[in-house]
Write a protein that holds these residues in place. Sequence first.
Motif, PDB file in Angstrom:
ATOM      1  N   GLU A  35       0.834  -1.206   0.000  1.00 40.75           N
ATOM      2  CA  GLU A  35       0.000   0.000   0.000  1.00 40.75           C
ATOM      3  C   GLU A  35       0.870   1.258   0.000  1.00 40.75           C
ATOM      4  O   GLU A  35       0.602   2.214  -0.745  1.00 40.75           O
ATOM      5  CB  GLU A  35      -0.919  -0.005   1.228  1.00 40.75           C
ATOM      6  CG  GLU A  35      -1.984  -1.091   1.205  1.00 40.75           C
ATOM      7  CD  GLU A  35      -2.983  -0.882   0.081  1.00 40.75           C
ATOM      8  OE1 GLU A  35      -3.203   0.295  -0.295  1.00 40.75           O
ATOM      9  OE2 GLU A  35      -3.533  -1.872  -0.418  1.00 40.75           O
TER      10      GLU A  35
ATOM     11  N   LEU B 157       2.537   1.664  -3.423  1.00 35.58           N
ATOM     12  CA  LEU B 157       1.599   2.145  -4.428  1.00 35.58           C
ATOM     13  C   LEU B 157       1.242   3.616  -4.202  1.00 35.58           C
ATOM     14  O   LEU B 157       0.997   4.360  -5.164  1.00 35.58           O
ATOM     15  CB  LEU B 157       0.342   1.282  -4.406  1.00 35.58           C
ATOM     16  CG  LEU B 157       0.534  -0.160  -4.888  1.00 35.58           C
ATOM     17  CD1 LEU B 157      -0.711  -0.989  -4.613  1.00 35.58           C
ATOM     18  CD2 LEU B 157       0.858  -0.192  -6.370  1.00 35.58           C
ATOM     19  N   SER B 158       1.220   4.039  -2.948  1.00 36.71           N
ATOM     20  CA  SER B 158       0.970   5.464  -2.671  1.00 36.71           C
ATOM     21  C   SER B 158       2.095   6.333  -3.229  1.00 36.71           C
ATOM     22  O   SER B 158       1.850   7.408  -3.787  1.00 36.71           O
ATOM     23  CB  SER B 158       0.835   5.678  -1.160  1.00 36.71           C
ATOM     24  OG  SER B 158      -0.246   4.931  -0.639  1.00 36.71           O
TER      25      SER B 158
ATOM     26  N   SER C 132       1.621   6.534  -6.943  1.00 35.65           N
ATOM     27  CA  SER C 132       0.554   7.484  -7.271  1.00 35.65           C
ATOM     28  C   SER C 132       1.027   8.929  -7.109  1.00 35.65           C
ATOM     29  O   SER C 132       0.650   9.806  -7.897  1.00 35.65           O
ATOM     30  CB  SER C 132      -0.654   7.215  -6.369  1.00 35.65           C
ATOM     31  OG  SER C 132      -1.695   8.122  -6.633  1.00 35.65           O
TER      32      SER C 132
ATOM     33  N   THR D 225      -4.836  -7.523  -6.098  1.00 38.81           N
ATOM     34  CA  THR D 225      -5.320  -6.156  -5.887  1.00 38.81           C
ATOM     35  C   THR D 225      -4.188  -5.147  -6.069  1.00 38.81           C
ATOM     36  O   THR D 225      -4.364  -4.081  -6.687  1.00 38.81           O
ATOM     37  CB  THR D 225      -5.913  -6.027  -4.478  1.00 38.81           C
ATOM     38  OG1 THR D 225      -6.975  -6.975  -4.325  1.00 38.81           O
ATOM     39  CG2 THR D 225      -6.455  -4.629  -4.256  1.00 38.81           C
ATOM     40  N   ALA D 226      -3.006  -5.480  -5.532  1.00 41.11           N
ATOM     41  CA  ALA D 226      -1.856  -4.587  -5.720  1.00 41.11           C
ATOM     42  C   ALA D 226      -1.478  -4.484  -7.193  1.00 41.11           C
ATOM     43  O   ALA D 226      -1.150  -3.392  -7.692  1.00 41.11           O
ATOM     44  CB  ALA D 226      -0.679  -5.096  -4.893  1.00 41.11           C
TER      45      ALA D 226
ATOM     46  N   ARG E 276      -3.503  -4.829  -9.737  1.00 39.26           N
ATOM     47  CA  ARG E 276      -4.531  -4.023 -10.419  1.00 39.26           C
ATOM     48  C   ARG E 276      -4.334  -2.541 -10.140  1.00 39.26           C
ATOM     49  O   ARG E 276      -4.505  -1.698 -11.038  1.00 39.26           O
ATOM     50  CB  ARG E 276      -5.914  -4.482  -9.962  1.00 39.26           C
ATOM     51  CG  ARG E 276      -6.386  -5.753 -10.666  1.00 39.26           C
ATOM     52  CD  ARG E 276      -7.687  -6.237 -10.103  1.00 39.26           C
ATOM     53  NE  ARG E 276      -8.218  -7.337 -10.881  1.00 39.26           N
ATOM     54  CZ  ARG E 276      -9.234  -8.110 -10.505  1.00 39.26           C
ATOM     55  NH1 ARG E 276      -9.823  -7.881  -9.335  1.00 39.26           N
ATOM     56  NH2 ARG E 276      -9.660  -9.092 -11.265  1.00 39.26           N
ATOM     57  N   ARG E 277      -3.999  -2.207  -8.918  1.00 41.77           N
ATOM     58  CA  ARG E 277      -3.728  -0.799  -8.617  1.00 41.77           C
ATOM     59  C   ARG E 277      -2.508  -0.298  -9.387  1.00 41.77           C
ATOM     60  O   ARG E 277      -2.470   0.849  -9.849  1.00 41.77           O
ATOM     61  CB  ARG E 277      -3.492  -0.627  -7.118  1.00 41.77           C
ATOM     62  CG  ARG E 277      -4.765  -0.624  -6.284  1.00 41.77           C
ATOM     63  CD  ARG E 277      -4.473  -0.153  -4.885  1.00 41.77           C
ATOM     64  NE  ARG E 277      -3.921   1.202  -4.892  1.00 41.77           N
ATOM     65  CZ  ARG E 277      -3.431   1.802  -3.808  1.00 41.77           C
ATOM     66  NH1 ARG E 277      -3.397   1.153  -2.650  1.00 41.77           N
ATOM     67  NH2 ARG E 277      -2.944   3.024  -3.883  1.00 41.77           N
TER      68      ARG E 277
ATOM     69  N   SER F 179      -3.664   0.428 -12.805  1.00 42.54           N
ATOM     70  CA  SER F 179      -4.407   1.696 -12.866  1.00 42.54           C
ATOM     71  C   SER F 179      -3.473   2.896 -12.794  1.00 42.54           C
ATOM     72  O   SER F 179      -3.709   3.927 -13.449  1.00 42.54           O
ATOM     73  CB  SER F 179      -5.420   1.755 -11.720  1.00 42.54           C
ATOM     74  OG  SER F 179      -4.758   1.772 -10.463  1.00 42.54           O
ATOM     75  N   ILE F 180      -2.375   2.780 -12.019  1.00 40.03           N
ATOM     76  CA  ILE F 180      -1.390   3.865 -11.967  1.00 40.03           C
ATOM     77  C   ILE F 180      -0.715   4.025 -13.319  1.00 40.03           C
ATOM     78  O   ILE F 180      -0.498   5.147 -13.803  1.00 40.03           O
ATOM     79  CB  ILE F 180      -0.371   3.587 -10.852  1.00 40.03           C
ATOM     80  CG1 ILE F 180      -1.053   3.719  -9.488  1.00 40.03           C
ATOM     81  CG2 ILE F 180       0.819   4.531 -10.947  1.00 40.03           C
ATOM     82  CD1 ILE F 180      -0.184   3.294  -8.327  1.00 40.03           C
TER      83      ILE F 180
ATOM     84  N   TYR G  88      -7.337  -0.940 -20.485  1.00 43.91           N
ATOM     85  CA  TYR G  88      -7.582  -1.604 -19.205  1.00 43.91           C
ATOM     86  C   TYR G  88      -7.903  -3.078 -19.413  1.00 43.91           C
ATOM     87  O   TYR G  88      -7.437  -3.941 -18.655  1.00 43.91           O
ATOM     88  CB  TYR G  88      -8.728  -0.911 -18.467  1.00 43.91           C
ATOM     89  CG  TYR G  88      -9.083  -1.583 -17.161  1.00 43.91           C
ATOM     90  CD1 TYR G  88      -8.296  -1.403 -16.036  1.00 43.91           C
ATOM     91  CD2 TYR G  88     -10.203  -2.408 -17.068  1.00 43.91           C
ATOM     92  CE1 TYR G  88      -8.612  -2.020 -14.844  1.00 43.91           C
ATOM     93  CE2 TYR G  88     -10.520  -3.033 -15.876  1.00 43.91           C
ATOM     94  CZ  TYR G  88      -9.734  -2.836 -14.767  1.00 43.91           C
ATOM     95  OH  TYR G  88     -10.044  -3.458 -13.584  1.00 43.91           O
TER      96      TYR G  88
END
Length: 438
Positions: free
Chosen positions: A181, A184-185, A188, A239-240, A242-243, A246-247, A260
């Motif tokens: 998390e 990924l932050s 972003s 999930t990581a 996929r994020r 998306s980034i 996508y």
Amino acid sequence: AIASLKAESLTRETMSTSLSTPQSSGTGGVGGSAATSSSWVTGELDERVVAKAALDAAEDGLESLCAVHAGTFVAVEKRGHATEQALTQLQSTIDVVKKKVAIAQQNLWHAQSEESKDQKGDEQQAHELMEDELQDRSTSLAVLSEKHRVRRRTLLQHSALLELLELPSLMDACVRSNLYEEALSIASLANSLERRPNENKVVTHVVAQIRGRQHDLRRHLLHRLEGSVTMPDCLEVVTALRRLNSIDLETTQSDPESLYQSMEVKLQIDFLEARNVWLDSSNANRSSGSSKYGGATSTASGSSEDLLDTIERYRTRVFEIATQFNAIFRANPGTKTGAALGSSKAVTASADLLSLWTCRRIHAFLQVLQHGISNAAAKADSSSAASHLAAGSTTTSSSGAAVSSQQFGAATLRDLLEAALFFSSSMGRLGADFTAHA
């Protein structure tokens, strides 16, 4: 001092002369006054003698001093004469230089007048050049002031710049510590920095380094899927991923929906390939450890047990991988849209991909099973031949041959068939029943 002494002696002589004149004129006076005047004159004469002696001593001292310091007086005189000559020579040199300077000034004035006559037509151009030079100077001053302002602002934001430069190393530490998390932050945040209108070399370099850490994060997540992971761990990793997709999608300007969907299909393929590594590594470890059995009877039993373990391991792991894929990527069959991909076409694509992977793994399992049965039968035959050669009589050899022929007989094949049919029925719940092939 000598002059003062001489003046004092002259004064005293004058006074004595003036005093002696009344003495000679008044001889017929009173006897008491005459005695007084005679005593006074005697004292005066004594003082004059003393003064004269002192004057003579002073003159002798002066002469002795002059004799002692005669060399000094001569040296001073010589140096004064040399100084006068040097000053005279300097003055003459200055006069000559003045004449030369006057001649040079006159020549310079003539040269300037000639140049001015030659450059009368270029006065406007010179004026323009001067204006350009002044403008350049003003511009350079403005540039220097701007640089000073930027550096001062940079110095004020020193701590913020240090935090910005530490972002790539911080993301690397988060990846190595499984803090997805936080990593990924940071990724972003890199997108936010990249979207700013003002481009900066430092920010661009930091964003490029963070992009490299994103690839490391993707490889780390896929490498984690290559081991034994539970369903919650799979959900966390996917999930990581996929994020992360998306980034990456935020930085593109093309069609986001199609991109996508392609990223989602690529994620499914990466997931199945990583789980294949886990499945194949377990089979390789099991086949490398199957050579521990020895002897005639234990060879056949060990081969049959290896095959049963292989079937059970294939059944549990293939079913686990298919279940994980179905739960993460496929939608509820009763709905028109998929929860993972968002469209029925994407759900159909994931179902086709799972079906293709299942068919390939079942085909590989059947090949492994066939190869294992062939190897087990060959080992049984070789063990029976070895027992026949080791036997010492005909009766013993016939009984050993009977036992060896039964070592890999109907019971072992029945156990293997039951295990394979159970595997087929388990896969039938996912729509991959291969009973006929078994």
